[in-house]
Design a protein around this motif. Sequence first.
Motif, PDB file in Angstrom:
ATOM      1  N   LEU A  20       1.109  -1.555   0.692  1.00  0.00           N
ATOM      2  CA  LEU A  20       0.382   0.044  -0.047  1.00  0.00           C
ATOM      3  C   LEU A  20       0.767   1.436  -0.227  1.00  0.00           C
ATOM      4  O   LEU A  20       0.551   2.370  -0.969  1.00  0.00           O
ATOM      5  N   ALA A  21       1.575   0.539   0.769  1.00  0.00           N
ATOM      6  CA  ALA A  21       3.206   2.151   0.272  1.00  0.00           C
ATOM      7  C   ALA A  21       3.554   2.889  -0.465  1.00  0.00           C
ATOM      8  O   ALA A  21       3.308   3.652  -1.142  1.00  0.00           O
ATOM      9  N   VAL A  22       3.287   1.661  -1.583  1.00  0.00           N
ATOM     10  CA  VAL A  22       4.035   1.695  -2.959  1.00  0.00           C
ATOM     11  C   VAL A  22       3.287   2.217  -4.078  1.00  0.00           C
ATOM     12  O   VAL A  22       3.282   2.889  -4.754  1.00  0.00           O
ATOM     13  N   GLN A  23       1.676   2.442  -3.675  1.00  0.00           N
ATOM     14  CA  GLN A  23       0.614   2.643  -4.417  1.00  0.00           C
ATOM     15  C   GLN A  23       1.145   4.769  -4.249  1.00  0.00           C
ATOM     16  O   GLN A  23       0.231   5.131  -4.625  1.00  0.00           O
ATOM     17  N   LYS A  59      -0.737   5.179   6.214  1.00  0.00           N
ATOM     18  CA  LYS A  59       0.932   6.067   7.148  1.00  0.00           C
ATOM     19  C   LYS A  59       2.171   5.632   6.649  1.00  0.00           C
ATOM     20  O   LYS A  59       2.556   6.255   6.252  1.00  0.00           O
ATOM     21  N   ARG A  60       2.132   4.669   6.013  1.00  0.00           N
ATOM     22  CA  ARG A  60       3.368   4.189   5.136  1.00  0.00           C
ATOM     23  C   ARG A  60       2.936   4.954   3.797  1.00  0.00           C
ATOM     24  O   ARG A  60       4.503   4.996   3.221  1.00  0.00           O
ATOM     25  N   ALA A  61       1.673   5.121   3.369  1.00  0.00           N
ATOM     26  CA  ALA A  61       2.243   5.677   1.765  1.00  0.00           C
ATOM     27  C   ALA A  61       2.796   7.071   2.097  1.00  0.00           C
ATOM     28  O   ALA A  61       3.685   7.520   1.586  1.00  0.00           O
ATOM     29  N   TYR A  62       2.042   7.961   3.147  1.00  0.00           N
ATOM     30  CA  TYR A  62       2.520   9.375   3.007  1.00  0.00           C
ATOM     31  C   TYR A  62       4.109   9.611   3.778  1.00  0.00           C
ATOM     32  O   TYR A  62       4.215  10.485   3.159  1.00  0.00           O
ATOM     33  N   LEU A  63       4.676   8.142   4.440  1.00  0.00           N
ATOM     34  CA  LEU A  63       6.176   8.210   4.887  1.00  0.00           C
ATOM     35  C   LEU A  63       7.088   7.990   3.712  1.00  0.00           C
ATOM     36  O   LEU A  63       8.186   9.000   3.544  1.00  0.00           O
ATOM     37  N   PHE A  64       6.013   6.891   2.856  1.00  0.00           N
ATOM     38  CA  PHE A  64       6.640   6.899   1.267  1.00  0.00           C
ATOM     39  C   PHE A  64       7.305   8.467   0.798  1.00  0.00           C
ATOM     40  O   PHE A  64       8.429   8.882   0.028  1.00  0.00           O
ATOM     41  N   GLN A  65       5.868   8.703   0.314  1.00  0.00           N
ATOM     42  CA  GLN A  65       5.910   9.767  -0.424  1.00  0.00           C
ATOM     43  C   GLN A  65       6.642  11.162   0.482  1.00  0.00           C
ATOM     44  O   GLN A  65       7.909  11.764  -0.091  1.00  0.00           O
ATOM     45  N   LYS A  66       6.752  11.116   1.562  1.00  0.00           N
ATOM     46  CA  LYS A  66       8.056  12.351   3.034  1.00  0.00           C
ATOM     47  C   LYS A  66       9.146  11.935   2.353  1.00  0.00           C
ATOM     48  O   LYS A  66      10.151  12.216   2.072  1.00  0.00           O
ATOM     49  N   SER A  67       9.328  10.740   2.309  1.00  0.00           N
ATOM     50  CA  SER A  67      10.961  10.415   2.011  1.00  0.00           C
ATOM     51  C   SER A  67      11.566  10.174   1.187  1.00  0.00           C
ATOM     52  O   SER A  67      13.022  10.983   0.266  1.00  0.00           O
ATOM     53  N   VAL A  68      10.891   9.813   0.510  1.00  0.00           N
ATOM     54  CA  VAL A  68      11.116   9.605  -1.649  1.00  0.00           C
ATOM     55  C   VAL A  68      11.277  11.010  -2.298  1.00  0.00           C
ATOM     56  O   VAL A  68      12.221  11.366  -3.652  1.00  0.00           O
ATOM     57  N   TYR A  69      10.308  12.295  -2.103  1.00  0.00           N
ATOM     58  CA  TYR A  69       9.896  13.268  -2.586  1.00  0.00           C
ATOM     59  C   TYR A  69      10.345  13.658  -1.792  1.00  0.00           C
ATOM     60  O   TYR A  69       9.281  14.798  -1.286  1.00  0.00           O
ATOM     61  N   PRO A  70      11.329  14.746  -1.524  1.00  0.00           N
ATOM     62  CA  PRO A  70      10.973  15.229   0.103  1.00  0.00           C
ATOM     63  C   PRO A  70      11.351  16.713  -0.688  1.00  0.00           C
ATOM     64  O   PRO A  70      11.391  18.013  -0.196  1.00  0.00           O
TER      65      PRO A  70
END
Length: 171
Positions: A20-23, A59-70
């Motif tokens: 789901l984070a990869v989404q 929550k993981r998708a939010y953190l994923f986007q926050k770390s991959v696209y700072p």
Amino acid sequence: LEHLLRQGLVNPMEAVPHLLAVQGDINNPDLRLLALKLVTREGEKRPDMLRQRICEGIKRAYLFQKSVYPDINRITALAPSHNNEDHVQEECIFGPIFKESKQSRLQRNGLFRSLLNLFTGNNTVTLDDHDEFPSQTDRVTRKRATKKGYTFSYTEQLPLLSFASEILAFL
């Protein structure tokens, strides 16, 4: 990962939040499509598991986007999509997952209820050993992060809740 899930070598309860984070990868539709395929397959086998893990995945998708696209100003739950006439529209990154659950009204309502639980308070994300904290330089963040999970502070909850409300608005 598909083969590992099929052979039972990976626990689906642990894999679904990461899928789901990869989404949340708004710039890579092929990767989102592959993750969607795996999530829907697991959702068909175990519909209750998807309902139980949707909040963790968001929550993981939010953190994923926050770390991959700072460098982006605002973390978004919308990704560009092309319709039949080659017009670019925005669609919710979790829309296909909720559309797949339209077969069962009970399952769809359970997913919505789980999503609404994000607004009731407990916003903890279970961290693995290799996960990064949302803010590497914040000493308070490191103190709040335990082996059980990372609890979002009140100021960190607002963008997360904005992300979740965007998901709800576009479903």
